[in-house]
Design an enzyme around this catalytic site. Structure first.
Site, mmCIF file in Angstrom:
data_model
loop_
_atom_site.group_PDB
_atom_site.id
_atom_site.type_symbol
_atom_site.label_atom_id
_atom_site.label_comp_id
_atom_site.label_asym_id
_atom_site.label_seq_id
_atom_site.Cartn_x
_atom_site.Cartn_y
_atom_site.Cartn_z
ATOM 1 C CE1 TYR A 183 34.293 48.636 50.566
ATOM 2 C CE2 TYR A 183 34.687 48.953 47.987
ATOM 3 C CZ TYR A 183 34.600 48.284 49.126
ATOM 4 O OH TYR A 183 36.343 46.938 49.768
ATOM 5 N NE ARG A 231 36.904 49.789 38.969
ATOM 6 C CZ ARG A 231 37.462 48.858 39.265
ATOM 7 N NH1 ARG A 231 38.020 48.454 40.497
ATOM 8 N NH2 ARG A 231 38.481 48.024 38.369
ATOM 9 C CG LEU A 302 41.466 37.238 36.872
ATOM 10 C CD1 LEU A 302 40.500 35.928 37.400
ATOM 11 C CD2 LEU A 302 42.943 36.814 37.493
ATOM 12 N NE ARG A 325 43.849 40.108 41.434
ATOM 13 C CZ ARG A 325 42.987 39.193 40.848
ATOM 14 N NH1 ARG A 325 43.061 38.369 42.228
ATOM 15 N NH2 ARG A 325 41.965 39.242 39.988
HETATM 16 C C1 LIG Z 1 45.656 45.610 45.828
HETATM 17 C C2 LIG Z 1 43.941 45.559 45.723
HETATM 18 C C3 LIG Z 1 42.875 46.497 46.189
HETATM 19 C C4 LIG Z 1 42.203 47.405 45.583
HETATM 20 N N1 LIG Z 1 41.815 48.597 45.352
HETATM 21 C C5 LIG Z 1 40.502 48.776 44.889
HETATM 22 C C6 LIG Z 1 39.988 50.098 44.741
HETATM 23 O O1 LIG Z 1 40.861 51.724 46.118
HETATM 24 N N2 LIG Z 1 38.610 50.498 44.454
HETATM 25 C C7 LIG Z 1 38.356 49.444 43.038
HETATM 26 O O2 LIG Z 1 37.844 50.333 42.473
HETATM 27 N N3 LIG Z 1 39.032 47.917 42.660
HETATM 28 C C8 LIG Z 1 39.846 47.511 44.080
HETATM 29 N N4 LIG Z 1 40.160 46.579 43.654
HETATM 30 C C9 LIG Z 1 39.735 45.908 42.322
HETATM 31 C C10 LIG Z 1 40.470 45.876 41.212
HETATM 32 O O3 LIG Z 1 40.572 47.702 40.852
HETATM 33 C C11 LIG Z 1 40.195 44.923 40.077
HETATM 34 O O4 LIG Z 1 38.720 45.415 39.819
HETATM 35 C C12 LIG Z 1 40.637 43.086 40.583
HETATM 36 O O5 LIG Z 1 41.536 43.643 40.998
HETATM 37 C C13 LIG Z 1 40.335 42.085 39.728
HETATM 38 O O6 LIG Z 1 41.467 43.269 38.101
HETATM 39 P P1 LIG Z 1 42.728 42.217 38.652
HETATM 40 O O7 LIG Z 1 42.045 40.733 38.085
HETATM 41 O O8 LIG Z 1 43.782 43.282 36.523
HETATM 42 O O9 LIG Z 1 43.320 42.197 39.620
HETATM 43 C C14 LIG Z 1 41.385 46.268 44.672
HETATM 44 C C15 LIG Z 1 42.723 45.300 43.782
HETATM 45 C C16 LIG Z 1 43.797 44.432 44.661
HETATM 46 C C17 LIG Z 1 44.187 43.307 44.202
#
Ligand SMILES: Cc1cc2nc3c(=O)[nH]c(=O)nc-3n(C[C@H](O)[C@H](O)[C@H](O)COP(=O)(O)O)c2cc1C
Length: 371
Positions: A183, A231, A302, A325
Protein backbone atom coordinates in the site's frame (compact mmCIF):
# COMPACT_ATOMS: atom_id res chain seq x y z
CA UNK A 1 3.99 -20.49 33.62
CA UNK A 2 3.09 -19.64 30.02
CA UNK A 3 5.09 -16.84 28.43
CA UNK A 4 2.35 -16.26 25.83
CA UNK A 5 0.01 -15.31 28.64
CA UNK A 6 2.47 -13.02 30.39
CA UNK A 7 1.48 -9.34 30.42
CA UNK A 8 3.52 -6.94 28.33
CA UNK A 9 3.69 -3.29 27.38
CA UNK A 10 3.33 -1.70 24.00
CA UNK A 11 4.75 1.70 24.82
CA UNK A 12 2.53 3.04 27.58
CA UNK A 13 -0.21 0.51 26.92
CA UNK A 14 -0.31 -2.57 29.13
CA UNK A 15 -1.69 -5.77 27.70
CA UNK A 16 -2.76 -8.87 29.64
CA UNK A 17 -1.20 -11.34 27.19
CA UNK A 18 0.79 -11.46 23.95
CA UNK A 19 -1.97 -12.52 21.57
CA UNK A 20 -2.98 -9.84 19.09
CA UNK A 21 -5.74 -10.09 16.49
CA UNK A 22 -4.21 -8.87 13.23
CA UNK A 23 -6.02 -6.25 11.15
CA UNK A 24 -8.39 -7.82 8.64
CA UNK A 25 -10.31 -5.95 5.95
CA UNK A 26 -13.97 -6.90 5.85
CA UNK A 27 -15.05 -5.08 2.66
CA UNK A 28 -18.35 -4.45 4.40
CA UNK A 29 -18.45 -0.70 5.00
CA UNK A 30 -20.78 1.79 3.34
CA UNK A 31 -19.15 5.05 2.19
CA UNK A 32 -16.33 4.21 4.59
CA UNK A 33 -18.68 3.77 7.55
CA UNK A 34 -18.79 0.68 9.74
CA UNK A 35 -21.99 -1.38 9.46
CA UNK A 36 -23.80 -3.99 11.51
CA UNK A 37 -21.27 -6.50 10.15
CA UNK A 38 -18.51 -4.67 12.02
CA UNK A 39 -20.59 -4.78 15.18
CA UNK A 40 -20.96 -8.56 14.87
CA UNK A 41 -17.43 -9.23 13.63
CA UNK A 42 -15.49 -7.01 16.02
CA UNK A 43 -17.97 -7.77 18.79
CA UNK A 44 -17.36 -11.52 18.68
CA UNK A 45 -13.59 -11.19 18.28
CA UNK A 46 -13.57 -8.89 21.31
CA UNK A 47 -14.82 -11.81 23.43
CA UNK A 48 -11.86 -13.97 22.38
CA UNK A 49 -9.54 -13.28 25.32
CA UNK A 50 -6.81 -11.86 23.05
CA UNK A 51 -4.86 -8.97 24.52
CA UNK A 52 -5.49 -6.59 21.65
CA UNK A 53 -7.64 -6.36 18.54
CA UNK A 54 -6.40 -4.23 15.65
CA UNK A 55 -9.26 -2.93 13.51
CA UNK A 56 -8.83 -3.47 9.77
CA UNK A 57 -6.99 -1.13 7.38
CA UNK A 58 -8.98 2.08 7.73
CA UNK A 59 -8.56 4.61 4.98
CA UNK A 60 -7.50 8.18 5.68
CA UNK A 61 -9.20 9.47 2.50
CA UNK A 62 -11.93 8.05 0.22
CA UNK A 63 -9.46 7.37 -2.62
CA UNK A 64 -7.17 5.61 -0.11
CA UNK A 65 -9.65 2.75 0.31
CA UNK A 66 -8.63 -0.58 -1.19
CA UNK A 67 -12.20 -1.26 -2.30
CA UNK A 68 -15.33 0.89 -2.36
CA UNK A 69 -16.51 -1.19 0.64
CA UNK A 70 -13.44 -0.44 2.78
CA UNK A 71 -13.63 1.09 6.20
CA UNK A 72 -12.60 4.75 6.39
CA UNK A 73 -12.19 7.35 9.08
CA UNK A 74 -12.22 10.58 7.10
CA UNK A 75 -15.69 11.97 7.84
CA UNK A 76 -17.95 12.70 10.79
CA UNK A 77 -20.29 9.98 9.56
CA UNK A 78 -17.39 7.43 9.58
CA UNK A 79 -16.49 8.52 13.10
CA UNK A 80 -20.06 8.20 14.36
CA UNK A 81 -20.43 4.72 12.84
CA UNK A 82 -17.23 3.48 14.49
CA UNK A 83 -18.23 5.11 17.78
CA UNK A 84 -21.34 2.93 17.80
CA UNK A 85 -19.24 -0.22 17.31
CA UNK A 86 -16.70 0.76 19.94
CA UNK A 87 -19.37 1.60 22.50
CA UNK A 88 -20.79 -1.92 22.22
CA UNK A 89 -17.35 -3.57 22.30
CA UNK A 90 -16.30 -1.53 25.32
CA UNK A 91 -19.48 -2.36 27.18
CA UNK A 92 -18.79 -6.08 26.96
CA UNK A 93 -15.03 -6.61 26.69
CA UNK A 94 -11.82 -5.38 28.32
CA UNK A 95 -9.84 -6.02 25.10
CA UNK A 96 -7.44 -3.29 23.98
CA UNK A 97 -8.62 -1.77 20.72
CA UNK A 98 -6.17 -0.43 18.14
CA UNK A 99 -6.81 0.74 14.61
CA UNK A 100 -4.71 0.43 11.48
CA UNK A 101 -4.75 3.65 9.46
CA UNK A 102 -3.95 3.34 5.82
CA UNK A 103 -3.85 4.62 2.26
CA UNK A 104 -3.86 2.02 -0.48
CA UNK A 105 -2.11 4.17 -3.12
CA UNK A 106 -2.01 2.35 -6.45
CA UNK A 107 -3.67 -0.75 -4.95
CA UNK A 108 -6.86 1.23 -4.28
CA UNK A 109 -10.00 0.92 -6.42
CA UNK A 110 -10.10 -2.88 -6.19
CA UNK A 111 -12.91 -5.39 -6.01
CA UNK A 112 -13.27 -7.40 -2.79
CA UNK A 113 -11.52 -10.79 -2.75
CA UNK A 114 -14.78 -12.67 -3.32
CA UNK A 115 -15.06 -10.75 -6.61
CA UNK A 116 -11.49 -11.75 -7.50
CA UNK A 117 -9.82 -8.64 -6.02
CA UNK A 118 -9.10 -7.20 -9.46
CA UNK A 119 -8.69 -3.52 -10.21
CA UNK A 120 -11.80 -1.46 -10.92
CA UNK A 121 -10.70 0.81 -13.75
CA UNK A 122 -11.51 4.49 -13.23
CA UNK A 123 -14.03 4.44 -16.07
CA UNK A 124 -15.95 1.49 -14.54
CA UNK A 125 -18.76 2.03 -12.03
CA UNK A 126 -17.36 2.47 -8.51
CA UNK A 127 -13.76 2.89 -9.70
CA UNK A 128 -11.41 5.85 -9.36
CA UNK A 129 -7.99 7.06 -10.46
CA UNK A 130 -5.43 5.91 -7.94
CA UNK A 131 -2.51 7.87 -6.47
CA UNK A 132 1.04 6.59 -6.06
CA UNK A 133 4.65 7.70 -5.70
CA UNK A 134 5.19 7.12 -9.44
CA UNK A 135 3.25 6.39 -12.61
CA UNK A 136 3.90 2.66 -12.24
CA UNK A 137 0.90 0.30 -12.06
CA UNK A 138 0.88 -2.62 -9.61
CA UNK A 139 0.42 -5.13 -12.46
CA UNK A 140 0.87 -4.96 -16.20
CA UNK A 141 -2.28 -3.82 -17.94
CA UNK A 142 -3.70 -1.99 -14.95
CA UNK A 143 -4.61 1.68 -15.07
CA UNK A 144 -1.53 3.85 -14.47
CA UNK A 145 -1.69 5.70 -11.13
CA UNK A 146 -1.24 9.43 -10.83
CA UNK A 147 2.07 10.40 -9.22
CA UNK A 148 1.66 12.49 -6.08
CA UNK A 149 3.03 16.02 -6.24
CA UNK A 150 4.26 17.89 -3.17
CA UNK A 151 0.81 19.35 -2.49
CA UNK A 152 -0.61 15.83 -2.68
CA UNK A 153 1.95 14.57 -0.15
CA UNK A 154 1.08 17.44 2.18
CA UNK A 155 -2.65 16.65 1.85
CA UNK A 156 -2.02 12.99 2.70
CA UNK A 157 0.19 13.76 5.71
CA UNK A 158 -2.66 15.93 6.98
CA UNK A 159 -5.18 13.19 6.22
CA UNK A 160 -3.20 10.65 8.28
CA UNK A 161 -3.12 13.14 11.15
CA UNK A 162 -6.84 13.94 10.89
CA UNK A 163 -7.73 10.24 10.93
CA UNK A 164 -5.39 9.60 13.87
CA UNK A 165 -7.08 12.43 15.79
CA UNK A 166 -10.48 10.93 15.06
CA UNK A 167 -9.15 7.59 16.35
CA UNK A 168 -7.98 9.29 19.54
CA UNK A 169 -11.38 10.93 19.97
CA UNK A 170 -12.97 7.49 19.60
CA UNK A 171 -10.80 6.26 22.46
CA UNK A 172 -8.65 3.78 20.53
CA UNK A 173 -5.82 2.49 22.72
CA UNK A 174 -3.23 2.42 19.94
CA UNK A 175 -2.64 3.40 16.32
CA UNK A 176 -0.90 1.24 13.74
CA UNK A 177 0.26 3.02 10.59
CA UNK A 178 0.05 0.66 7.60
CA UNK A 179 3.45 0.69 5.95
CA UNK A 180 3.16 -2.82 4.46
CA UNK A 181 1.53 -5.11 1.87
CA UNK A 182 2.21 -2.88 -1.11
CA UNK A 183 0.00 0.00 0.00
CA UNK A 184 0.97 3.65 -0.31
CA UNK A 185 3.73 3.94 2.32
CA UNK A 186 5.26 0.64 1.22
CA UNK A 187 5.09 1.91 -2.39
CA UNK A 188 7.35 4.78 -1.30
CA UNK A 189 9.80 2.40 0.41
CA UNK A 190 10.11 -0.06 -2.44
CA UNK A 191 12.26 0.68 -5.49
CA UNK A 192 9.85 -1.57 -7.40
CA UNK A 193 7.10 1.06 -7.04
CA UNK A 194 9.02 4.27 -6.39
CA UNK A 195 10.78 5.75 -9.42
CA UNK A 196 10.76 9.34 -8.20
CA UNK A 197 13.71 11.57 -8.88
CA UNK A 198 12.92 14.15 -6.16
CA UNK A 199 13.69 14.03 -2.42
CA UNK A 200 11.17 11.16 -2.02
CA UNK A 201 12.82 8.69 -4.40
CA UNK A 202 16.14 7.22 -5.39
CA UNK A 203 18.29 6.50 -2.33
CA UNK A 204 16.93 4.44 0.56
CA UNK A 205 17.06 7.57 2.70
CA UNK A 206 14.83 9.38 0.20
CA UNK A 207 12.40 6.48 -0.15
CA UNK A 208 11.96 6.35 3.63
CA UNK A 209 11.27 10.10 3.81
CA UNK A 210 7.49 10.12 3.24
CA UNK A 211 6.67 7.17 5.55
CA UNK A 212 8.82 8.81 8.24
CA UNK A 213 7.12 12.18 7.70
CA UNK A 214 3.72 10.52 8.09
CA UNK A 215 4.90 8.77 11.25
CA UNK A 216 6.31 12.01 12.69
CA UNK A 217 3.16 13.97 11.90
CA UNK A 218 0.90 11.35 13.49
CA UNK A 219 3.16 10.85 16.52
CA UNK A 220 3.32 14.62 17.12
CA UNK A 221 -0.47 14.99 16.91
CA UNK A 222 -1.46 12.05 19.11
CA UNK A 223 -1.30 12.30 22.93
CA UNK A 224 1.80 10.66 24.42
CA UNK A 225 -0.23 7.98 26.23
CA UNK A 226 -1.49 6.55 22.92
CA UNK A 227 1.19 4.35 21.34
CA UNK A 228 1.80 4.67 17.60
CA UNK A 229 3.61 1.97 15.66
CA UNK A 230 4.08 0.80 12.09
CA UNK A 231 3.38 -2.36 10.14
CA UNK A 232 6.23 -3.00 7.69
CA UNK A 233 6.78 -5.57 4.96
CA UNK A 234 10.30 -6.77 5.79
CA UNK A 235 10.93 -7.97 2.25
CA UNK A 236 9.28 -7.70 -1.16
CA UNK A 237 10.37 -11.28 -1.98
CA UNK A 238 11.67 -9.87 -5.27
CA UNK A 239 15.37 -9.35 -6.09
CA UNK A 240 16.11 -5.62 -6.11
CA UNK A 241 13.08 -4.85 -3.95
CA UNK A 242 12.70 -3.56 -0.38
CA UNK A 243 14.52 -5.86 2.00
CA UNK A 244 15.31 -6.71 5.61
CA UNK A 245 18.32 -4.37 5.69
CA UNK A 246 16.02 -1.48 4.75
CA UNK A 247 13.49 -2.68 7.32
CA UNK A 248 16.12 -2.66 10.08
CA UNK A 249 17.31 0.82 9.02
CA UNK A 250 13.73 2.17 8.92
CA UNK A 251 12.92 0.57 12.28
CA UNK A 252 16.01 2.17 13.82
CA UNK A 253 14.87 5.60 12.60
CA UNK A 254 11.32 4.95 13.80
CA UNK A 255 12.68 3.99 17.22
CA UNK A 256 14.41 7.36 17.62
CA UNK A 257 11.11 9.05 16.70
CA UNK A 258 9.02 7.37 19.39
CA UNK A 259 7.64 4.37 17.54
CA UNK A 260 6.26 1.88 20.07
CA UNK A 261 6.71 -1.33 18.07
CA UNK A 262 7.11 -2.86 14.65
CA UNK A 263 4.51 -5.28 13.29
CA UNK A 264 6.61 -7.36 10.94
CA UNK A 265 5.00 -8.83 7.85
CA UNK A 266 6.21 -9.28 4.25
CA UNK A 267 5.28 -8.90 0.62
CA UNK A 268 2.44 -7.29 -1.26
CA UNK A 269 4.14 -4.77 -3.51
CA UNK A 270 4.71 -6.91 -6.60
CA UNK A 271 2.96 -9.78 -8.38
CA UNK A 272 6.48 -11.12 -9.07
CA UNK A 273 6.96 -11.95 -5.38
CA UNK A 274 8.20 -15.48 -4.68
CA UNK A 275 7.13 -16.06 -1.08
CA UNK A 276 8.58 -18.98 0.84
CA UNK A 277 5.49 -20.01 2.80
CA UNK A 278 5.53 -22.22 5.87
CA UNK A 279 4.57 -22.18 9.53
CA UNK A 280 5.80 -18.95 11.12
CA UNK A 281 7.56 -18.00 7.86
CA UNK A 282 7.83 -14.32 8.77
CA UNK A 283 8.99 -14.83 12.36
CA UNK A 284 12.74 -14.66 11.49
CA UNK A 285 12.17 -11.12 10.17
CA UNK A 286 10.51 -10.08 13.42
CA UNK A 287 13.35 -11.71 15.31
CA UNK A 288 15.93 -9.76 13.34
CA UNK A 289 14.16 -6.43 13.93
CA UNK A 290 13.86 -7.21 17.64
CA UNK A 291 17.52 -8.27 17.97
CA UNK A 292 19.04 -5.45 15.88
CA UNK A 293 16.71 -2.58 16.74
CA UNK A 294 15.52 -3.44 20.22
CA UNK A 295 11.95 -2.31 19.61
CA UNK A 296 9.06 -4.58 20.65
CA UNK A 297 7.97 -6.66 17.67
CA UNK A 298 4.76 -8.39 16.67
CA UNK A 299 5.30 -11.51 14.58
CA UNK A 300 2.60 -12.59 12.14
CA UNK A 301 2.01 -15.15 9.42
CA UNK A 302 0.92 -18.78 9.76
CA UNK A 303 1.11 -18.81 13.51
CA UNK A 304 -1.64 -21.29 14.24
CA UNK A 305 -0.66 -23.53 17.17
CA UNK A 306 -0.51 -22.57 20.85
CA UNK A 307 2.83 -24.35 21.36
CA UNK A 308 4.26 -22.57 18.31
CA UNK A 309 3.12 -19.18 19.65
CA UNK A 310 4.47 -20.04 23.10
CA UNK A 311 7.90 -20.92 21.73
CA UNK A 312 8.10 -17.71 19.65
CA UNK A 313 7.64 -15.69 22.85
CA UNK A 314 9.70 -17.99 25.09
CA UNK A 315 12.64 -17.95 22.64
CA UNK A 316 12.54 -14.16 22.44
CA UNK A 317 11.82 -14.19 18.70
CA UNK A 318 9.06 -11.60 19.13
CA UNK A 319 7.20 -9.84 21.93
CA UNK A 320 3.74 -10.73 20.68
CA UNK A 321 2.12 -12.95 18.11
CA UNK A 322 -0.47 -11.57 15.76
CA UNK A 323 -3.04 -13.96 14.28
CA UNK A 324 -5.42 -13.33 11.41
CA UNK A 325 -6.93 -16.38 9.70
CA UNK A 326 -6.63 -18.63 12.75
CA UNK A 327 -8.75 -16.15 14.70
CA UNK A 328 -11.47 -16.15 12.06
CA UNK A 329 -11.43 -19.92 11.95
CA UNK A 330 -11.51 -20.25 15.70
CA UNK A 331 -12.44 -17.02 17.50
CA UNK A 332 -11.86 -18.78 20.83
CA UNK A 333 -8.25 -19.54 19.90
CA UNK A 334 -6.90 -17.73 22.99
CA UNK A 335 -9.17 -19.82 25.26
CA UNK A 336 -7.93 -23.05 23.70
CA UNK A 337 -4.34 -21.83 23.88
CA UNK A 338 -4.72 -20.93 27.56
CA UNK A 339 -6.20 -24.36 28.24
CA UNK A 340 -3.32 -26.12 26.46
CA UNK A 341 -0.64 -24.00 28.11
CA UNK A 342 -2.12 -24.10 31.62
CA UNK A 343 -2.80 -20.36 31.66
CA UNK A 344 -5.77 -18.14 32.54
CA UNK A 345 -7.74 -15.99 30.16
CA UNK A 346 -10.51 -13.46 30.45
CA UNK A 347 -13.97 -14.55 29.28
CA UNK A 348 -17.36 -12.90 29.58
CA UNK A 349 -19.22 -13.89 32.73
CA UNK A 350 -22.16 -14.97 30.60
CA UNK A 351 -19.93 -17.77 29.24
CA UNK A 352 -18.17 -18.84 32.45
CA UNK A 353 -20.32 -21.96 32.73
CA UNK A 354 -18.74 -23.29 29.54
CA UNK A 355 -15.40 -23.84 31.34
CA UNK A 356 -14.54 -27.52 30.84
CA UNK A 357 -14.28 -29.57 34.03
CA UNK A 358 -10.60 -30.37 33.55
CA UNK A 359 -9.63 -26.67 33.31
CA UNK A 360 -10.89 -25.43 36.64
CA UNK A 361 -9.00 -22.11 36.63
CA UNK A 362 -9.17 -21.30 32.93
CA UNK A 363 -11.41 -18.24 33.07
CA UNK A 364 -10.13 -15.43 35.25
CA UNK A 365 -12.42 -14.81 38.20
CA UNK A 366 -14.98 -17.39 37.05
CA UNK A 367 -17.52 -18.51 39.62
CA UNK A 368 -21.02 -19.82 39.16
CA UNK A 369 -23.77 -21.37 41.14
CA UNK A 370 -27.51 -21.74 41.20
CA UNK A 371 -30.32 -22.47 43.62
C1 LIG B 1 -9.54 -11.51 5.59
C2 LIG B 1 -8.18 -10.86 5.72
C3 LIG B 1 -8.08 -9.48 5.69
C4 LIG B 1 -6.84 -8.85 5.87
N1 LIG B 1 -6.78 -7.48 5.94
C5 LIG B 1 -5.64 -6.88 6.34
C6 LIG B 1 -5.62 -5.50 6.67
O1 LIG B 1 -6.64 -4.82 6.72
N2 LIG B 1 -4.42 -4.96 7.00
C7 LIG B 1 -3.27 -5.70 7.02
O2 LIG B 1 -2.21 -5.15 7.32
N3 LIG B 1 -3.28 -7.02 6.76
C8 LIG B 1 -4.44 -7.62 6.45
N4 LIG B 1 -4.47 -8.98 6.26
C9 LIG B 1 -3.24 -9.76 6.52
C10 LIG B 1 -3.25 -10.27 7.96
O3 LIG B 1 -3.26 -9.21 8.90
C11 LIG B 1 -2.04 -11.18 8.23
O4 LIG B 1 -0.86 -10.42 8.13
C12 LIG B 1 -1.97 -12.37 7.26
O5 LIG B 1 -3.24 -12.95 7.06
C13 LIG B 1 -1.00 -13.44 7.76
O6 LIG B 1 -1.39 -13.88 9.04
P1 LIG B 1 -2.20 -15.27 9.27
O7 LIG B 1 -1.35 -16.38 8.70
O8 LIG B 1 -2.35 -15.35 10.78
O9 LIG B 1 -3.52 -15.16 8.57
C14 LIG B 1 -5.68 -9.62 6.04
C15 LIG B 1 -5.78 -11.02 6.02
C16 LIG B 1 -7.01 -11.63 5.90
C17 LIG B 1 -7.08 -13.14 5.95
Amino acid sequence: MSRLFEPWSLGTLSLPNRIVIAPMCQYSAEEGSATDWHLVHLGHLALSGAGMLIVEATAVTPEGRISPQDLGLYSDANEAALARVLKVVRAHSPIRMAIQISHAGRKASSRPPWEHGTQIHPHEPGGWKTLAPSAVPHSDGEDVPEPLDLAGLQRLREAFVATALRAVRLGFDGIEIHGAHGYLLHQFLSPLANERVDAYGGSRENRMRFPLEVFDAVRAAVPAQVPVWMRISATDWVPGGWDIEGTVALSQLLKTRGCAAIHVTTGGVSPAQAIKLGPGYQVPYAQRVKAEVGLPTLAVGLITEPEQAESIIANGEADAVSLARAMLYDPRWPWHAAAKLGAHVSAPKQYWRSQPRQYKDLFEGARFGQR
